[in-house]
Write an enzyme that holds these catalytic residues in place. Structure first.
Site, mmCIF file in Angstrom:
data_model
loop_
_atom_site.group_PDB
_atom_site.id
_atom_site.type_symbol
_atom_site.label_atom_id
_atom_site.label_comp_id
_atom_site.label_asym_id
_atom_site.label_seq_id
_atom_site.Cartn_x
_atom_site.Cartn_y
_atom_site.Cartn_z
ATOM 1 N N TYR A 105 0.853 -1.194 0.000
ATOM 2 C CA TYR A 105 0.000 0.000 0.000
ATOM 3 C C TYR A 105 0.891 1.246 0.000
ATOM 4 O O TYR A 105 1.748 1.404 0.858
ATOM 5 C CB TYR A 105 -0.885 -0.033 1.238
ATOM 6 C CG TYR A 105 -2.079 0.905 1.262
ATOM 7 C CD1 TYR A 105 -2.194 2.006 0.420
ATOM 8 C CD2 TYR A 105 -3.118 0.691 2.159
ATOM 9 C CE1 TYR A 105 -3.291 2.842 0.464
ATOM 10 C CE2 TYR A 105 -4.226 1.517 2.216
ATOM 11 C CZ TYR A 105 -4.308 2.590 1.373
ATOM 12 O OH TYR A 105 -5.397 3.434 1.434
ATOM 13 N N CYS A 106 0.708 2.114 -0.994
ATOM 14 C CA CYS A 106 1.405 3.407 -1.071
ATOM 15 C C CYS A 106 2.919 3.189 -1.050
ATOM 16 O O CYS A 106 3.465 2.453 -1.875
ATOM 17 C CB CYS A 106 0.932 4.322 0.061
ATOM 18 S SG CYS A 106 1.482 6.033 -0.093
ATOM 19 N N VAL A 107 3.640 3.810 -0.117
ATOM 20 C CA VAL A 107 5.100 3.721 -0.095
ATOM 21 C C VAL A 107 5.569 2.291 0.115
ATOM 22 O O VAL A 107 6.640 1.895 -0.381
ATOM 23 C CB VAL A 107 5.687 4.656 0.988
ATOM 24 C CG1 VAL A 107 5.181 4.293 2.364
ATOM 25 C CG2 VAL A 107 7.204 4.632 0.968
ATOM 26 N N GLY B 97 4.100 -0.202 -1.207
ATOM 27 C CA GLY B 97 3.977 -0.773 -2.539
ATOM 28 C C GLY B 97 5.171 -0.417 -3.399
ATOM 29 O O GLY B 97 5.666 -1.248 -4.186
ATOM 30 N N PHE C 85 -1.758 -1.200 -3.921
ATOM 31 C CA PHE C 85 -2.788 -0.230 -3.587
ATOM 32 C C PHE C 85 -2.191 1.175 -3.751
ATOM 33 O O PHE C 85 -1.266 1.545 -3.019
ATOM 34 C CB PHE C 85 -3.265 -0.382 -2.139
ATOM 35 C CG PHE C 85 -4.068 -1.626 -1.848
ATOM 36 C CD1 PHE C 85 -4.522 -2.456 -2.854
ATOM 37 C CD2 PHE C 85 -4.384 -1.966 -0.534
ATOM 38 C CE1 PHE C 85 -5.262 -3.593 -2.574
ATOM 39 C CE2 PHE C 85 -5.121 -3.090 -0.245
ATOM 40 C CZ PHE C 85 -5.566 -3.918 -1.262
#
Length: 594
Positions: free
Chosen positions: A327-329, A331, A356
């Site tokens: 998710y985000c960073v 990811g 994500f």
């Protein structure tokens, strides 16, 4: 008190002014002022006591009370107070003045009160503010001699200034605030002052009643156990709820910029609970909030942690590979982890990767790129002198990206109107900040946001291995939010250009959080799927078809398509029953550390 007729007039036929207290209330207002002075004196004495202790540079608990902030508030109040008197007198001397009707007024939630259109003085204030803010923004857009980066910074500054100078942000020029103060006989102002002083003391704008939630009690409640722990993260194993589970387990990497329980807010919203109910063996990484001992932590450490979590689950469950979510960073880091594993011939440890709202190509990363120039990096170094960046600064940065909604909206509601805080779990999570390792945070901003090196083959190395995203052939599910202001859609799409394996792109309605946390039972939003071989985002959108509701069922179908094998939910599939014994109940200690 004189009697009033049905039309609201008194015996003399005079209409009362809703913006002025009645004479009999003056004694009460004197008491209100005295109580306000006592509250401010108590706060000042408390701050004086704290000054005796050593404070870090730019302590967040002092920033809202700085000389600059006080000067801004005083000068803004004087400007709008003088303007209000002028416009009020002008309206009474201008018989031909006719305020815009509600139908003619552009929709703006800040000016929803009827007096912004029906009262001549406030209508003039609103219309003049609109003209001035439009002019400010237009001037920033048309300034000659600026390159694209400088113009973007100028426009962002102008927009932020226009939002800050809105007449709704000051009590003397906000009719709703004035009426509320009269109706409550000043109690709303006292409650607002109490809210403001509490926020000043903690150095952070509150969005929610922080006493309304307790981790593990009414938030982050999915049953599970912490079964593995390092100095950087805890690994949570959630208890199965089905008789059989999918053979391939799922390991989730949330961003360390925030707490993991955005994916486990409550039973109705929890992605974790829902995934367990779909028959997945779910493991969650809970990152430790940085402290003085983590000053030397760098990206390699987070990549190593992801590999460690993957290997821990593989060994515990005796499986060759795992599904992963970043998710985000996290990811972004998952992409680097996959590239490193591919370079070392170990790519088969990961069966699939779901991203994500994650970015690997930062060329179109949006307004956050405005915070990576040399002046900001120099300030960041000062703020991180203890080896970590206080999470309150990061929270303020993210709030600034949507200042109207995440700052000024709450200034008006909490401080000026004195509203009660809503018991909203998402807002509680948003304010539950984490500290960031200083060295790695700077490296992240420079190497990725500023220099965009992750998409340059072999420009970066992790754990001694040069990484090339083109070597990633792991099946990837790439989710983006249509209205995401943290990881813009155009930026997330770029991942499709850099990975080499099978890729499925899904566009979800809403933004960085609501676009992800959208359970099927809510029946909200929609998502789009299209041609995954499209050569551009525009081509994908042109080919896309819309489906109402949550995208989660689409994702679980994709997961089952990777490997639909199942096995009984017993033995090591039950938290603490395998080789890894339970350390403590979920959600664990790390998520509670501040």
């Amino acid at each position: 008190m004189s009697e009033r007729g049905q039309d609201g007039t008194d015996e003399a036929g005079n209409t009362p002014n809703p913006f002025m207290p009645a004479p009999e209330d003056l004694q009460h207002w004197t008491s209100v002022m005295a109580r306000a002075q006592a509250m401010m004196l108590e706060y000042a004495l408390g701050q004086a006591d704290e000054e005796k202790d050593a404070q870090p540079l730019f302590d967040p608990s002092k920033w809202l009370g700085s000389d600059g902030a006080q000067i801004w508030a005083e000068q803004s109040a004087k400007m709008w107070e003088q303007g209000a008197r002028f416009w009020s007198s002008l309206a009474t001397l201008t018989p031909g003045f006719a305020p815009e009707t509600a139908a003619e007024t552009p929709k703006d939630r800040r000016f929803a009160d009827p007096d912004w259109t029906q009262n001549p003085a406030f209508a003039l204030i609103r219309q003049t503010y609109g003209l001035l803010s439009d002019q400010l923004l237009e001037t920033a857009r048309q300034l000659p001699g600026l390159d694209a980066e400088a113009r973007a910074k100028m426009e962002f500054a102008a927009r932020s200034m226009a939002e800050a100078l809105s007449p709704t942000n000051l009590a003397v020029t906000n009719p709703e605030v004035i009426k509320r103060a009269i109706e409550t006989r000043g109690e709303s102002l006292l409650k607002g002052l109490k809210h403001m002083l509490a926020d000043l003391a903690r150095g952070q704008l509150s969005h929610v009643d922080r006493d309304a939630f307790e981790l593990g009690v009414n938030i982050a409640t999915t049953p599970g156990k912490v079964i593995h722990e390092t100095g950087l993260y805890q690994l949570i194993h959630y208890a199965p709820t089905t008789k059989e589970v999918l053979t391939v387990p799922l390991v989730i990497f949330p961003p360390w910029i925030n707490r993991f329980y955005i994916l486990d807010l409550n039973p109705a919203k929890s992605f974790v609970k829902w995934a367990v109910e779909q028959g997945l063996s779910v493991f969650m990484v809970s990152w430790k909030s940085a402290d003085e001992t983590m000053g030397d932590i760098v990206w390699d450490d987070y990549v190593a942690a992801e590999v460690d979590a993957i290997d821990t689950v593989r060994e515990l469950l005796d499986v060759p590979h795992v599904h992963t979510i970043g998710y985000c960073v996290a990811g972004t880091t998952l992409a680097a982890t996959l590239a490193m594993l591919a370079a070392k011939g170990e790519a088969d440890k990961v069966k699939s990767a779901t991203f994500f709202t994650a970015q690997v190509d930062f060329e179109q990363a949006g307004d956050l790129k405005l915070f990576v120039d040399e002046s900001y990096l120099a300030l960041l170094q000062q703020l991180s002198s203890q080896g970590f960046l206080d999470g309150r600064y990061m929270a303020a940065t993210f709030n600034a990206l949507r200042g109207r909604d995440l700052i000024w909206n709450y200034v008006v509601s909490n401080y000026l109107l004195g509203n009660d805080y809503p018991p909203f779990d998402l807002l509680y999570w948003n304010g539950d900040v984490t500290n960031l390792p200083a060295k790695w945070h700077r490296q992240y901003l420079v190497d990725l946001y500023r220099d965009n090196r992750l998409v340059i083959p072999n420009s970066l190395s992790v754990l001694g291995t040069p990484i090339d995203l083109r070597k990633i052939r792991t099946p990837a599910y790439i989710q983006a939010g249509r209205e995401d202001h943290i990881a813009p859609l155009a930026s997330v799409w770029r991942m499709m250009d850099h990975l080499s394996g099978p890729r499925t792109f899904l566009l979800a309605g809403s933004g960085h959080i609501a676009g992800v946390v959208n359970p099927p039972a809510a029946g909200k939003y929609q998502y789009w799927t299209g041609d995954n071989a499209a050569g551009s985002l525009e081509e994908f959108i042109a080919s896309a078809s819309e489906t109402k509701g949550s995208w989660w069922p689409h994702w679980i179908g994709w997961i089952a398509g990777q490997d639909a094998g199942k096995r009984p939910a017993k033995g090591a599939r039950v938290p603490g029953k395998g080789a890894k014994k339970a350390i403590e109940d979920a959600p664990g200690r790390y998520v509670k550390q501040r």
